[in-house]
Motif scaffolding. Structure first.
Motif, short mmCIF file in Angstrom:
data_model
loop_
_atom_site.label_atom_id
_atom_site.label_comp_id
_atom_site.label_asym_id
_atom_site.label_seq_id
_atom_site.Cartn_x
_atom_site.Cartn_y
_atom_site.Cartn_z
N VAL A 4 0.87 -1.16 0.00
CA VAL A 4 0.00 0.00 0.00
C VAL A 4 0.91 1.22 0.00
O VAL A 4 1.83 1.31 0.83
CB VAL A 4 -0.90 0.02 1.25
N PHE A 90 -3.00 7.24 8.00
CA PHE A 90 -2.70 5.94 7.42
C PHE A 90 -3.84 5.48 6.54
O PHE A 90 -5.01 5.54 6.93
CB PHE A 90 -2.48 4.88 8.49
N GLN A 102 -5.45 -6.04 8.17
CA GLN A 102 -5.37 -4.73 7.54
C GLN A 102 -3.91 -4.47 7.14
O GLN A 102 -3.00 -4.62 7.96
CB GLN A 102 -5.82 -3.64 8.53
N PHE A 104 -1.38 -1.70 6.09
CA PHE A 104 -1.28 -0.25 6.19
C PHE A 104 -0.24 0.31 5.23
O PHE A 104 0.78 -0.32 4.94
CB PHE A 104 -0.89 0.16 7.61
N GLY A 105 -0.52 1.53 4.76
CA GLY A 105 0.48 2.29 4.03
C GLY A 105 1.51 2.86 4.99
O GLY A 105 1.39 2.71 6.21
N PRO A 106 2.52 3.56 4.46
CA PRO A 106 3.62 4.06 5.30
C PRO A 106 3.26 5.28 6.14
O PRO A 106 4.02 5.66 7.04
CB PRO A 106 4.70 4.41 4.28
N TYR B 36 -1.79 -5.47 16.75
CA TYR B 36 -0.88 -4.86 15.78
C TYR B 36 0.29 -4.23 16.52
O TYR B 36 0.15 -3.70 17.62
CB TYR B 36 -1.61 -3.78 14.97
N ARG B 43 4.63 1.75 10.03
CA ARG B 43 3.21 1.46 9.95
C ARG B 43 2.82 0.34 10.89
O ARG B 43 3.64 -0.52 11.21
CB ARG B 43 2.85 1.07 8.51
N PRO B 44 1.58 0.30 11.35
CA PRO B 44 1.12 -0.85 12.16
C PRO B 44 1.12 -2.13 11.32
O PRO B 44 0.79 -2.10 10.12
CB PRO B 44 -0.32 -0.46 12.54
#
Lengths: 113, 113
Positions: A4, A90, A102, A104-106, B36, B43-44
């Motif tokens: 992502v 995020f 999920q 996540f993007g950075p 997480y 990111r998580p």
């Protein structure tokens, strides 16, 4: 590589100047969402999308807009940013909503002055 | 609606000792509980999750336990190492595909050398 991506990663802007944060995923995920992260408040969902042209409000949608015209992209729009929208944002994607991992993007660090 | 409380907000342990983070949830219908990990500036990422049909799940030094009666679940990290230093988030959801993940506020885990 499955990922992502978000752009920009860092943004400093002024009150009232419209901005867009882009989010893109290459995993063919149906579900995408936006979160904001503030100290002591954890992750709060802004908007989510179950599929193309299907979006819905999360817990803190005020002041934000989203669109989902393509499956891979889910931009976050701040039409008139205010200082209380200074936060870490995020984007996340998954194969479904609640009970799925999920990705996540950075993150995008936004400062509104 | 669902509410997830996470404690403690900060946890400091000696390297090699165990760490336990606890979350309580309010919706007895919740049946999916992920954890997480978010390292500083990153990111998580999902580290472990559990569904309500099991009481415990382990993955090397990490384990999660679930007490459905008391409506709480906990993350256990044994033999802590410096790379375990991070913020940990719990969340809860229902297995029905359209239900949101509800997040705890996070626990900052500090591993002291």
């Amino acid at each position: 590589e499955a990922q992502v991506t978000q752009n920009p990663r860092y943004l400093i802007t002024v009150t009232g100047k419209k901005l867009t944060v882009t989010c893109s995923q290459n995993m063919n995920h149906e579900y995408m969402s936006w979160y904001r992260q503030d100290p002591g408040l954890g992750l709060r969902q802004i908007y989510y999308s179950m599929n193309v042209e299907v979006t819905d409000k999360g817990d803190v949608p005020e002041g934000y807009k989203v669109s989902r015209k393509e499956k891979r992209n889910f931009p976050l729009i701040l039409e008139s940013p205010s200082p209380n929208q200074t936060s870490l944002y995020f984007c996340a994607s998954s194969t479904g909503q609640g009970a799925y991992e999920q990705y996540f993007g950075p993150g995008t660090r936004l400062t509104v002055t | 609606g669902e509410n997830v409380e996470q404690h403690p907000s900060t946890l400091s342990v000696q390297e090699g000792d165990s760490a336990v983070i606890k979350c309580t949830y309010s919706d007895s219908a919740s049946n999916y509980f992920p954890w997480y990990k978010q390292e500083l500036g990153k990111r998580p990422q999902l580290i472990i999750d559990i569904r309500s049909n099991v009481g415990e799940k382990k993955d090397q030094r990490i384990a999660v336990t679930l007490n459905k009666t008391a409506k709480h679940f906990s993350l256990h990290i044994t033999e802590t190492q410096p790379e375990d230093s991070a913020v940990y988030f719990c969340a809860a959801s229902r297995w029905d595909s359209n239900y949101q993940l509800i997040w705890g506020a996070g626990t900052k885990l500090i591993i002291k050398p």
